[in-house]
Design a protein around this motif. Structure first.
Motif, PDB file in Angstrom:
ATOM      1  N   PRO A  80       0.825  -1.221   0.000  1.00  0.00           N
ATOM      2  CA  PRO A  80       0.000   0.000   0.000  1.00  0.00           C
ATOM      3  C   PRO A  80       0.852   1.260   0.000  1.00  0.00           C
ATOM      4  O   PRO A  80       2.016   1.249   0.379  1.00  0.00           O
ATOM      5  N   GLN A  81       0.227   2.366  -0.412  1.00  0.00           N
ATOM      6  CA  GLN A  81       0.881   3.666  -0.397  1.00  0.00           C
ATOM      7  C   GLN A  81       0.789   4.261   1.003  1.00  0.00           C
ATOM      8  O   GLN A  81      -0.251   4.177   1.645  1.00  0.00           O
ATOM      9  N   LEU A  82       1.877   4.853   1.470  1.00  0.00           N
ATOM     10  CA  LEU A  82       1.917   5.475   2.801  1.00  0.00           C
ATOM     11  C   LEU A  82       1.654   6.969   2.672  1.00  0.00           C
ATOM     12  O   LEU A  82       2.413   7.677   2.017  1.00  0.00           O
ATOM     13  N   PRO A  83       0.568   7.479   3.277  1.00  0.00           N
ATOM     14  CA  PRO A  83       0.313   8.927   3.214  1.00  0.00           C
ATOM     15  C   PRO A  83       1.125   9.682   4.266  1.00  0.00           C
ATOM     16  O   PRO A  83       1.284   9.229   5.392  1.00  0.00           O
ATOM     17  N   VAL A  84       1.653  10.832   3.868  1.00  0.00           N
ATOM     18  CA  VAL A  84       2.379  11.706   4.783  1.00  0.00           C
ATOM     19  C   VAL A  84       1.859  13.118   4.550  1.00  0.00           C
ATOM     20  O   VAL A  84       1.809  13.579   3.419  1.00  0.00           O
ATOM     21  N   THR A  85       1.434  13.786   5.625  1.00  0.00           N
ATOM     22  CA  THR A  85       1.001  15.170   5.506  1.00  0.00           C
ATOM     23  C   THR A  85       2.004  16.049   6.225  1.00  0.00           C
ATOM     24  O   THR A  85       2.507  15.694   7.285  1.00  0.00           O
ATOM     25  N   ALA A  86       2.311  17.161   5.637  1.00  0.00           N
ATOM     26  CA  ALA A  86       3.251  18.125   6.212  1.00  0.00           C
ATOM     27  C   ALA A  86       2.929  19.469   5.600  1.00  0.00           C
ATOM     28  O   ALA A  86       1.768  19.798   5.406  1.00  0.00           O
ATOM     29  N   GLY A  87       3.921  20.207   5.263  1.00  0.00           N
ATOM     30  CA  GLY A  87       3.738  21.504   4.636  1.00  0.00           C
ATOM     31  C   GLY A  87       5.019  21.972   4.000  1.00  0.00           C
ATOM     32  O   GLY A  87       6.097  21.460   4.303  1.00  0.00           O
ATOM     33  N   LEU A  88       4.884  22.913   3.103  1.00  0.00           N
ATOM     34  CA  LEU A  88       6.057  23.550   2.532  1.00  0.00           C
ATOM     35  C   LEU A  88       6.555  24.600   3.512  1.00  0.00           C
ATOM     36  O   LEU A  88       5.759  25.219   4.212  1.00  0.00           O
ATOM     37  N   GLY A 102      11.882  61.876   1.449  1.00  0.00           N
ATOM     38  CA  GLY A 102      12.106  62.276   2.832  1.00  0.00           C
ATOM     39  C   GLY A 102      13.082  61.334   3.514  1.00  0.00           C
ATOM     40  O   GLY A 102      13.640  60.425   2.911  1.00  0.00           O
ATOM     41  N   GLY A 103      13.310  61.575   4.823  1.00  0.00           N
ATOM     42  CA  GLY A 103      14.243  60.746   5.571  1.00  0.00           C
ATOM     43  C   GLY A 103      13.617  59.497   6.158  1.00  0.00           C
ATOM     44  O   GLY A 103      14.287  58.740   6.838  1.00  0.00           O
ATOM     45  N   ASP A 104      12.319  59.309   5.938  1.00  0.00           N
ATOM     46  CA  ASP A 104      11.653  58.126   6.490  1.00  0.00           C
ATOM     47  C   ASP A 104      12.086  56.878   5.732  1.00  0.00           C
ATOM     48  O   ASP A 104      12.600  56.937   4.632  1.00  0.00           O
ATOM     49  N   PHE A 105      11.856  55.762   6.375  1.00  0.00           N
ATOM     50  CA  PHE A 105      12.074  54.485   5.709  1.00  0.00           C
ATOM     51  C   PHE A 105      10.728  53.826   5.504  1.00  0.00           C
ATOM     52  O   PHE A 105       9.925  53.780   6.422  1.00  0.00           O
ATOM     53  N   ASP A 106      10.479  53.377   4.346  1.00  0.00           N
ATOM     54  CA  ASP A 106       9.329  52.524   4.090  1.00  0.00           C
ATOM     55  C   ASP A 106       9.850  51.102   4.043  1.00  0.00           C
ATOM     56  O   ASP A 106      11.054  50.860   4.146  1.00  0.00           O
ATOM     57  N   HIS A 107       8.966  50.172   3.879  1.00  0.00           N
ATOM     58  CA  HIS A 107       9.419  48.784   3.830  1.00  0.00           C
ATOM     59  C   HIS A 107       8.739  48.056   2.682  1.00  0.00           C
ATOM     60  O   HIS A 107       7.676  48.441   2.221  1.00  0.00           O
ATOM     61  N   VAL A 108       9.408  47.023   2.238  1.00  0.00           N
ATOM     62  CA  VAL A 108       8.831  46.083   1.297  1.00  0.00           C
ATOM     63  C   VAL A 108       8.760  44.759   2.052  1.00  0.00           C
ATOM     64  O   VAL A 108       9.685  44.385   2.771  1.00  0.00           O
ATOM     65  N   GLY A 109       7.637  44.086   1.964  1.00  0.00           N
ATOM     66  CA  GLY A 109       7.446  42.848   2.706  1.00  0.00           C
ATOM     67  C   GLY A 109       7.027  41.703   1.795  1.00  0.00           C
ATOM     68  O   GLY A 109       6.264  41.893   0.853  1.00  0.00           O
ATOM     69  N   LEU A 110       7.563  40.565   2.078  1.00  0.00           N
ATOM     70  CA  LEU A 110       7.195  39.342   1.362  1.00  0.00           C
ATOM     71  C   LEU A 110       6.761  38.333   2.409  1.00  0.00           C
ATOM     72  O   LEU A 110       7.491  38.071   3.362  1.00  0.00           O
ATOM     73  N   ASP A 111       5.572  37.797   2.237  1.00  0.00           N
ATOM     74  CA  ASP A 111       5.037  36.811   3.173  1.00  0.00           C
ATOM     75  C   ASP A 111       4.636  35.572   2.394  1.00  0.00           C
ATOM     76  O   ASP A 111       3.761  35.625   1.533  1.00  0.00           O
ATOM     77  N   ALA A 112       5.323  34.476   2.662  1.00  0.00           N
ATOM     78  CA  ALA A 112       4.997  33.196   2.037  1.00  0.00           C
ATOM     79  C   ALA A 112       4.724  32.202   3.158  1.00  0.00           C
ATOM     80  O   ALA A 112       5.643  31.565   3.670  1.00  0.00           O
ATOM     81  N   PRO A 113       3.464  32.078   3.590  1.00  0.00           N
ATOM     82  CA  PRO A 113       3.173  31.186   4.722  1.00  0.00           C
ATOM     83  C   PRO A 113       3.357  29.725   4.349  1.00  0.00           C
ATOM     84  O   PRO A 113       3.315  29.357   3.173  1.00  0.00           O
ATOM     85  N   ALA A 114       3.572  28.923   5.362  1.00  0.00           N
ATOM     86  CA  ALA A 114       3.688  27.487   5.141  1.00  0.00           C
ATOM     87  C   ALA A 114       2.365  26.968   4.592  1.00  0.00           C
ATOM     88  O   ALA A 114       1.302  27.310   5.087  1.00  0.00           O
ATOM     89  N   SER A 115       2.432  26.186   3.545  1.00  0.00           N
ATOM     90  CA  SER A 115       1.212  25.657   2.939  1.00  0.00           C
ATOM     91  C   SER A 115       1.167  24.146   3.125  1.00  0.00           C
ATOM     92  O   SER A 115       2.197  23.490   3.249  1.00  0.00           O
ATOM     93  N   ASP A 116      -0.044  23.624   3.157  1.00  0.00           N
ATOM     94  CA  ASP A 116      -0.235  22.194   3.375  1.00  0.00           C
ATOM     95  C   ASP A 116       0.325  21.387   2.206  1.00  0.00           C
ATOM     96  O   ASP A 116       0.235  21.800   1.048  1.00  0.00           O
ATOM     97  N   LEU A 117       0.875  20.252   2.525  1.00  0.00           N
ATOM     98  CA  LEU A 117       1.439  19.356   1.527  1.00  0.00           C
ATOM     99  C   LEU A 117       0.945  17.952   1.840  1.00  0.00           C
ATOM    100  O   LEU A 117       1.056  17.492   2.970  1.00  0.00           O
ATOM    101  N   ARG A 118       0.371  17.294   0.852  1.00  0.00           N
ATOM    102  CA  ARG A 118      -0.143  15.929   1.021  1.00  0.00           C
ATOM    103  C   ARG A 118       0.590  15.034   0.041  1.00  0.00           C
ATOM    104  O   ARG A 118       0.661  15.335  -1.143  1.00  0.00           O
TER     105      ARG A 118
END
Length: 168
Positions: A80-88, A102-118
């Protein structure tokens, strides 16, 4: 109380406290991994990006049992096939972006949340070189043996977000 008894009790309490502290970490789905850059910021007097991530913990499942198919001597999916669930793994990055007016700093943000992996591991199927007996007194007939490999499965839906904003 003797010193050996006190030492033994101290060791037991230490083990119980360590086990109680580790229990919530084992139940988590992912382990956060921060990248500490505060020391570099202070030594270089510069604002550096905030970087962090999370590593998911794999969880093995229970394999499906063999399936009995009419007309075959051996069940389908012998291995049989063994299922494993985790995430990236997930990542988060916030980097300073100098504001041109101006003298302020802005920001650039990158958000890559962990996604489910089956996943399902590879499996095998095989059939005997005989057919099933026919009728009450029938004998099995010879046939060519069958063997096959069930391919592994990988399913996920990764996501990411990129944004700009004030402050860091």
């Amino acid at each position: 109380m003797k010193s050996t008894t006190r030492g033994t009790l101290a060791a037991v309490f230490t083990c119980v406290a360590a086990a109680a502290g580790a229990a919530p970490a084992v139940a988590a789905d992912a382990v956060p991994v921060p990248l500490p850059l505060q020391g570099v910021e202070k030594s270089l007097h510069v604002e550096l990006p905030e970087v962090g991530g999370e590593l998911p913990l794999p969880k093995p499942g229970s394999p499906e049992g063999p399936r009995y198919v009419e007309g075959r001597l051996l069940p389908d999916r012998v291995i049989p096939q063994l299922p494993v669930t985790a995430g990236l793994p997930g990542a988060g990055l916030r980097a300073p972006l100098p504001h041109l007016l101006g003298g302020d700093f802005d920001h650039v943000g990158l958000d890559a949340p962990a996604s489910d992996l089956r996943t399902l591991g590879p499996g095998a199927t095989l059939d005997a070189p005989l057919t099933a007996p026919r009728g009450a007194f029938g004998l099995p007939q010879p046939k060519l043996p069958e063997a096959g490999i069930i391919t592994p499965v990988l399913q996920t839906v990764p996501t990411a977000g990129l944004g700009l904003g004030p402050g860091l």
